[in-house]
Design an enzyme around this catalytic site. Structure first.
Site: not given
Length: 535
Positions: A228-229, A232, A311
């Site tokens: 997830h990070e 980003h 998100h």
């Protein structure tokens, strides 16, 4: 990313942290004024090479914690590299220095030989940083000072670093407790991108891991956190949306592509959405709708009107790896809409065939997840009241709950304890198999049911129960309850079981349709299903 108990959701800090991070692009130009020789890009994109660097000062973890973290990060990097390909960096990757930091003034007269070069050093210059990480000089280009406007005489302020070979993205992994970690005790991790190349693609970023608590540690949840990070830092960021590139007329990603310009627009209801070709197409396929307003919806909690977040909107894309809240690791998916967004950055060729099934909202139409429809019982994905039912993947029992991200819409969230139907050990914590018919085990799933044995006079209310199931075809299956034979369970209908009162409700298009929706093969140290991870 935040580890939370249900109903205690904290704000996401990625956008806040990214806004405070200084970023500057790499340049082909050396600080000495010459130009690097840039070779043509390779003929085709290759899997992205992510180099993980742990600063020496980050030696605050135990050996067991280091092993766990290295294993999780290595797996996350392998997954991302299998999904994304890039035009690879030729030679070692060198990051830029911020001229506004090391230079006191720049020669600004275009008639001077040293035009645009640094004329005087800033005596206070110490280092380049990204978040709380000091970037080693060996990872940075050099910088020179030209004290006279027309003289070739120069002073080397910092020599050229060796750079990182075989690297397309440099991931700094920071494991010390930061001020933000201490200020937000439930924050598990956060990230930023630090630098971009000349085509806008991020080439360096930081992931901060605040803590690795052994009592709640789960390998798969940590892998998902890092993925997830990384997504980003690699481009799924509101600070980068406007820099995405259109490569539809180019044979290369990044190079030769034109800027997309503004990709975020509001739909008729005020929902901010990403409108790029792959995202629109993926969402239309997912919801089975041709509505032209179906861009990728962005989360609006804690976002001022007209602004955007980094998100997906939780009501529409729950379960996505890029939703603001990640629940039990068995329910999180690297979904087609997220991969479509990364494809539309223009920096990557994405292996879309590796997308995982996103069950939430599948085939539900353009209005799915809207505030006007989530409470009218038109979709089995939402619920009303506070009863016990089944999580939408049917791996867990669930309780109908809402949270700030759902804005009043109710969904069945995994119960605090013993919610997993696929864990046989949960049997001893259930009410008793003899009257409800429950059987827990690896092939058990959650069904809405009011079964009771015929020996009981009173009837039972409909709730989530765990029964065995086996597939007999796409969307076709049989079930077995305690003491019964295998019985066909017609999807979308109900079934009676010999020896029991009541019915079992057979879900439609939830079971035996998604081959990649399964319990984890190893449930050791499973992340408590009472927790969600805010990201």
């Amino acid at each position: 990313m935040v580890v939370e108990l249900p109903g205690v959701l904290q704000k996401c800090i990625f956008d806040e942290v990214q806004a405070q991070s200084t970023r500057h692009p790499l340049s082909n130009k050396t600080n000495g004024g010459g130009w690097r020789t840039v070779k043509p890009p390779p003929a085709s994109p290759q899997p992205i090479r992510i180099h993980t660097w742990i600063p020496r000062e980050n030696d605050n973890l135990s050996d067991a914690e280091k092993d766990r973290l290295k294993s999780a990060v290595a797996e996350a990097v392998r997954v991302v590299s299998s999904l994304l390909s890039v035009n690879r960096v030729l030679g070692p990757l060198l990051l830029s220095r911020d001229v506004n930091k090391y230079c006191k003034f720049i020669w600004s007269n275009s008639r001077n030989t040293n035009y645009n070069r640094c004329g005087r050093a800033n005596n206070n210059y110490r280092s380049e940083t990204c978040l709380d990480v000091t970037i080693p000089d060996d990872h940075l280009v050099g910088c020179d000072i030209y004290p006279e406007p027309d003289s070739p005489r120069r002073t080397v302020l910092r020599p050229e670093g060796a750079g990182l070979p075989d690297t397309d993205f440099l991931l700094y992994l920071h494991t010390q407790s930061t001020d933000k970690c201490r200020a937000e005790p439930d924050v598990f991790a956060y990230a930023v991108h630090c630098q971009t190349d000349t085509h806008g693609r991020p080439v360096a970023g930081v992931v901060v891991i605040c803590r690795l608590t052994e009592s709640t540690y789960n390998h798969q949840a940590t892998v998902q956190t890092v993925i997830h990070e990384l997504f980003h830092a690699l481009g799924f960021s509101k600070d980068l949306f406007h820099t995405w590139r259109d490569c539809s007329s180019s044979s290369q990603v990044g190079a030769g592509c034109s800027p997309r310009g503004k990709v975020i627009h509001s739909d008729g209801s005020g929902q901010m959405r990403i409108y790029t070709p792959s995202v629109i197409s993926a969402l239309q396929r997912h919801l089975a709708s041709t509505d032209p307003e179906l861009g990728g919806p962005l989360e609006n909690l804690d976002v001022h009107p007209g602004r955007v977040s980094s998100h997906w909107e939780s009501r529409v894309l729950r379960g996505s790896i890029m939703a603001a809240v990640l629940e039990d690791s068995t329910t999180v998916r690297i979904d087609p809409i997220t991969l479509a967004a990364l494809q539309d950055t223009g920096w990557y060729t994405v292996n879309l065939s590796r997308a995982q099934s996103l069950v939430w909202g599948d085939g539900e139409g353009a209005m799915f997840g809207s505030l006007s429809t989530c409470q009218d019982n038109s979709s089995f994905f939402f619920c009303t009241g506070s009863g016990v039912g089944c999580h939408f993947l049917h791996l867990h029992k669930g309780e109908c709950q809402t949270d700030p991200y759902l804005e009043g819409c109710g969904v069945f969230k995994p119960l605090k304890n013993a919610s997993e139907c696929w864990k046989k050990d949960n049997t001893r914590q259930t009410a008793g198999d003899d009257w409800s018919g429950e059987i827990l085990g690896l092939d058990s799933r959650c069904f809405f049911s009011n079964l009771t044995t015929q020996s009981l006079v009173s009837s039972s209310s409909v709730e989530g129960r765990c029964y065995r199931h086996r597939c007999t075809g796409p969307n076709r299956y049989q079930i077995q309850v305690y003491g019964s034979e295998w019985v066909d369970c017609p999807s979308g209908d109900t079934v009676q079981i010999k020896g029991y009162q009541g019915l079992v409700f057979c879900p439609d298009r939830r079971l035996c349709l998604y081959p990649d929706i399964n319990p984890p093969s190893d449930d050791v140290n499973t992340f408590p299903s009472s927790h969600t991870r805010q990201v």
